[in-house]
Write a protein that holds these residues in place. Structure first.
Motif, PDB file in Angstrom:
ATOM      1  N   PRO A 147      25.655 -30.124  25.269  1.00 51.12           N
ATOM      2  CA  PRO A 147      26.684 -30.779  24.445  1.00 51.12           C
ATOM      3  C   PRO A 147      26.867 -30.156  23.056  1.00 51.12           C
ATOM      4  O   PRO A 147      27.964 -30.135  22.530  1.00 51.12           O
ATOM      5  N   HIS A 148      25.782 -29.660  22.467  1.00 46.97           N
ATOM      6  CA  HIS A 148      25.865 -29.113  21.112  1.00 46.97           C
ATOM      7  C   HIS A 148      25.384 -27.669  21.057  1.00 46.97           C
ATOM      8  O   HIS A 148      24.988 -27.193  19.988  1.00 46.97           O
ATOM      9  N   ASP A 149      25.413 -26.987  22.198  1.00 46.00           N
ATOM     10  CA  ASP A 149      24.826 -25.647  22.264  1.00 46.00           C
ATOM     11  C   ASP A 149      25.838 -24.560  22.596  1.00 46.00           C
ATOM     12  O   ASP A 149      25.469 -23.511  23.117  1.00 46.00           O
ATOM     13  N   VAL A 150      27.101 -24.785  22.329  1.00 39.47           N
ATOM     14  CA  VAL A 150      28.114 -23.801  22.702  1.00 39.47           C
ATOM     15  C   VAL A 150      27.871 -22.468  22.002  1.00 39.47           C
ATOM     16  O   VAL A 150      27.903 -21.400  22.630  1.00 39.47           O
ATOM     17  N   ALA A 151      27.614 -22.502  20.698  1.00 36.37           N
ATOM     18  CA  ALA A 151      27.397 -21.263  19.949  1.00 36.37           C
ATOM     19  C   ALA A 151      26.193 -20.505  20.496  1.00 36.37           C
ATOM     20  O   ALA A 151      26.244 -19.277  20.671  1.00 36.37           O
ATOM     21  N   ALA A 173      35.786 -26.619  22.433  1.00 38.47           N
ATOM     22  CA  ALA A 173      34.666 -27.443  22.903  1.00 38.47           C
ATOM     23  C   ALA A 173      34.687 -28.837  22.296  1.00 38.47           C
ATOM     24  O   ALA A 173      34.020 -29.751  22.807  1.00 38.47           O
ATOM     25  N   GLY A 174      35.445 -29.032  21.219  1.00 37.95           N
ATOM     26  CA  GLY A 174      35.560 -30.347  20.615  1.00 37.95           C
ATOM     27  C   GLY A 174      36.684 -31.173  21.188  1.00 37.95           C
ATOM     28  O   GLY A 174      36.865 -32.332  20.794  1.00 37.95           O
ATOM     29  N   GLN A 175      37.434 -30.619  22.150  1.00 35.96           N
ATOM     30  CA  GLN A 175      38.548 -31.341  22.753  1.00 35.96           C
ATOM     31  C   GLN A 175      38.096 -32.076  24.012  1.00 35.96           C
ATOM     32  O   GLN A 175      37.114 -31.681  24.661  1.00 35.96           O
ATOM     33  N   PRO A 176      38.822 -33.131  24.417  1.00 36.49           N
ATOM     34  CA  PRO A 176      38.441 -33.893  25.617  1.00 36.49           C
ATOM     35  C   PRO A 176      38.470 -33.057  26.900  1.00 36.49           C
ATOM     36  O   PRO A 176      37.775 -33.395  27.866  1.00 36.49           O
ATOM     37  N   HIS A 177      39.287 -31.991  26.923  1.00 30.04           N
ATOM     38  CA  HIS A 177      39.346 -31.156  28.119  1.00 30.04           C
ATOM     39  C   HIS A 177      37.989 -30.537  28.442  1.00 30.04           C
ATOM     40  O   HIS A 177      37.651 -30.336  29.613  1.00 30.04           O
ATOM     41  N   TYR A 178      37.219 -30.203  27.423  1.00 31.14           N
ATOM     42  CA  TYR A 178      36.001 -29.426  27.628  1.00 31.14           C
ATOM     43  C   TYR A 178      34.960 -30.150  28.492  1.00 31.14           C
ATOM     44  O   TYR A 178      34.498 -29.593  29.499  1.00 31.14           O
ATOM     45  N   PRO A 179      34.549 -31.387  28.166  1.00 30.18           N
ATOM     46  CA  PRO A 179      33.561 -32.051  29.043  1.00 30.18           C
ATOM     47  C   PRO A 179      34.080 -32.274  30.457  1.00 30.18           C
ATOM     48  O   PRO A 179      33.304 -32.226  31.417  1.00 30.18           O
TER      49      PRO A 179
END
Length: 347
Positions: A147-151, A173-179
């Motif tokens: 969840p917080h490890d994209v970078a 990654a902060g948009q609803p599409h991502y999850p």
């Protein structure tokens, strides 16, 4: 030197290999046309970004002077090579002067590069592959992130992408599409893992029912991944002791509760078409037999969503075109085949 250089790709997302091809095109032609493939597809782990988002990624990676020389043209997949080639040629023709010398930039990476042979009359501007990176590896790292490890997930691949792509991916990654895309990516990964030990990759057989009545088409909204929430025609996998005809009627009944005598369904059957493009499904090699029925002026049969369908509805044929980006996999193109929704450009 060419008048126009053509670069065809999906750019999901843009990486340094794409930019190397684009810079070669810019160096050898006054005008560059980028054909942005997989346009107007619903978001999926393979096609997560809209064509306008991908265009913005490309432009952000270029100096202003180069952006001014580049034209981006979106083209549908069609899942039909003859139609796709005709659409690409028609799009390019609108932006080139008569008699222009046209070059096609690319390299033969694998079977997916066969399109480079589909444009006789255009010079092949062959470029060696730049590095080993491809967009699939980037998407797998991206959707496999915590969840917080994209970078951190993208860090090993960061030197293979322009900074603008990295910035876009982190913002997306902060948009609803991502999850939602992550959930679908995990489902598909598990699905493929379940048959990975088979001696040969399986070929799945499915059926679909295109049911027309009073110039409306019966559509479902998928209730499960893959394609949760997307529009589709009723259908599913064939069972061991069924014919494709029996499977088609069963799936239609299970998902929509359409109950019509088999004799009426047989009289309404207009065509059965096989859709077998190798890339039509992300679940694996899937061949479907689509049955096209037209009940013409009959009363609408009662419907009720069930099984894999979260919703079922009768949609006017004239509205299908405006819903293109909401359709699962190639189902819009299936409807287009039977109902002539998009213009035919030859081929």
């Amino acid at each position: 030197m060419h008048d126009t250089a053509i670069l065809i790709g999906r750019f999901e997302p843009v990486h340094n290999g794409h930019l190397a091809l684009l810079r070669h095109a810019l160096a050898h032609a006054g005008q560059v046309i980028v054909i942005m493939g997989s346009a107007w597809q619903a978001r999926s782990p393979k096609n997560p970004f809209t064509w306008t988002e991908r265009e913005a990624m490309l432009r952000s990676a270029l100096p202003e002077a180069d952006r001014a020389r580049m034209t981006v043209l979106p083209v549908r997949d069609y899942y039909n090579e003859a139609r796709w080639v005709a659409a690409v040629r028609a799009a390019v023709q609108q932006h080139c002067a008569a008699g222009a010398r046209i070059g096609l930039v690319g390299h033969f990476k694998d079977a997916t590069s066969s399109y480079l042979r589909s444009f006789p009359g255009w010079d092949l501007m062959s470029v060696e592959r730049q590095g080993s990176i491809d967009a699939t590896a980037i998407r797998d790292a991206y959707f496999g992130a915590g969840p917080h490890d994209v970078a951190a997930a993208l860090a090993p691949l960061a030197d293979q992408m322009p900074a603008s792509t990295l910035a876009f991916l982190q913002a997306f990654a902060g948009q609803p599409h991502y999850p939602a895309l992550q959930e679908e990516w995990r489902m598909l990964r598990g699905y493929r893992a379940s048959w990975a030990a088979a001696p040969y990759p399986p070929v799945f057989v499915t059926v679909d029912a295109v049911l027309r009545c009073q110039n409306h088409v019966l559509l479902i909204r998928r209730g499960q991944a893959p394609g949760r929430g997307q529009l589709a025609v009723p259908g599913g996998f064939i069972e061991q002791r069924e014919t494709v005809w029996q499977s088609c009627l069963r799936e239609l009944l299970e998902e929509t509760h359409v109950q019509l005598p088999e004799s009426r369904m047989r009289s309404a059957l207009r065509a059965v078409t096989v859709f077998d493009h190798p890339d039509r499904s992300q679940r694996g090699r899937t061949i479907t037999h689509a049955h096209y029925f037209d009940l013409e002026g009959d009363a609408f049969p009662p419907v009720q969503a069930d099984d894999d369908a979260a919703e079922v509805q009768w949609v006017p044929v004239e509205r299908i075109g405006e819903l293109e980006e909401a359709f699962f996999e190639d189902h819009f193109h299936m409807l287009d085949h039977f109902l002539d929704i998009t213009p035919r450009m030859g081929g």
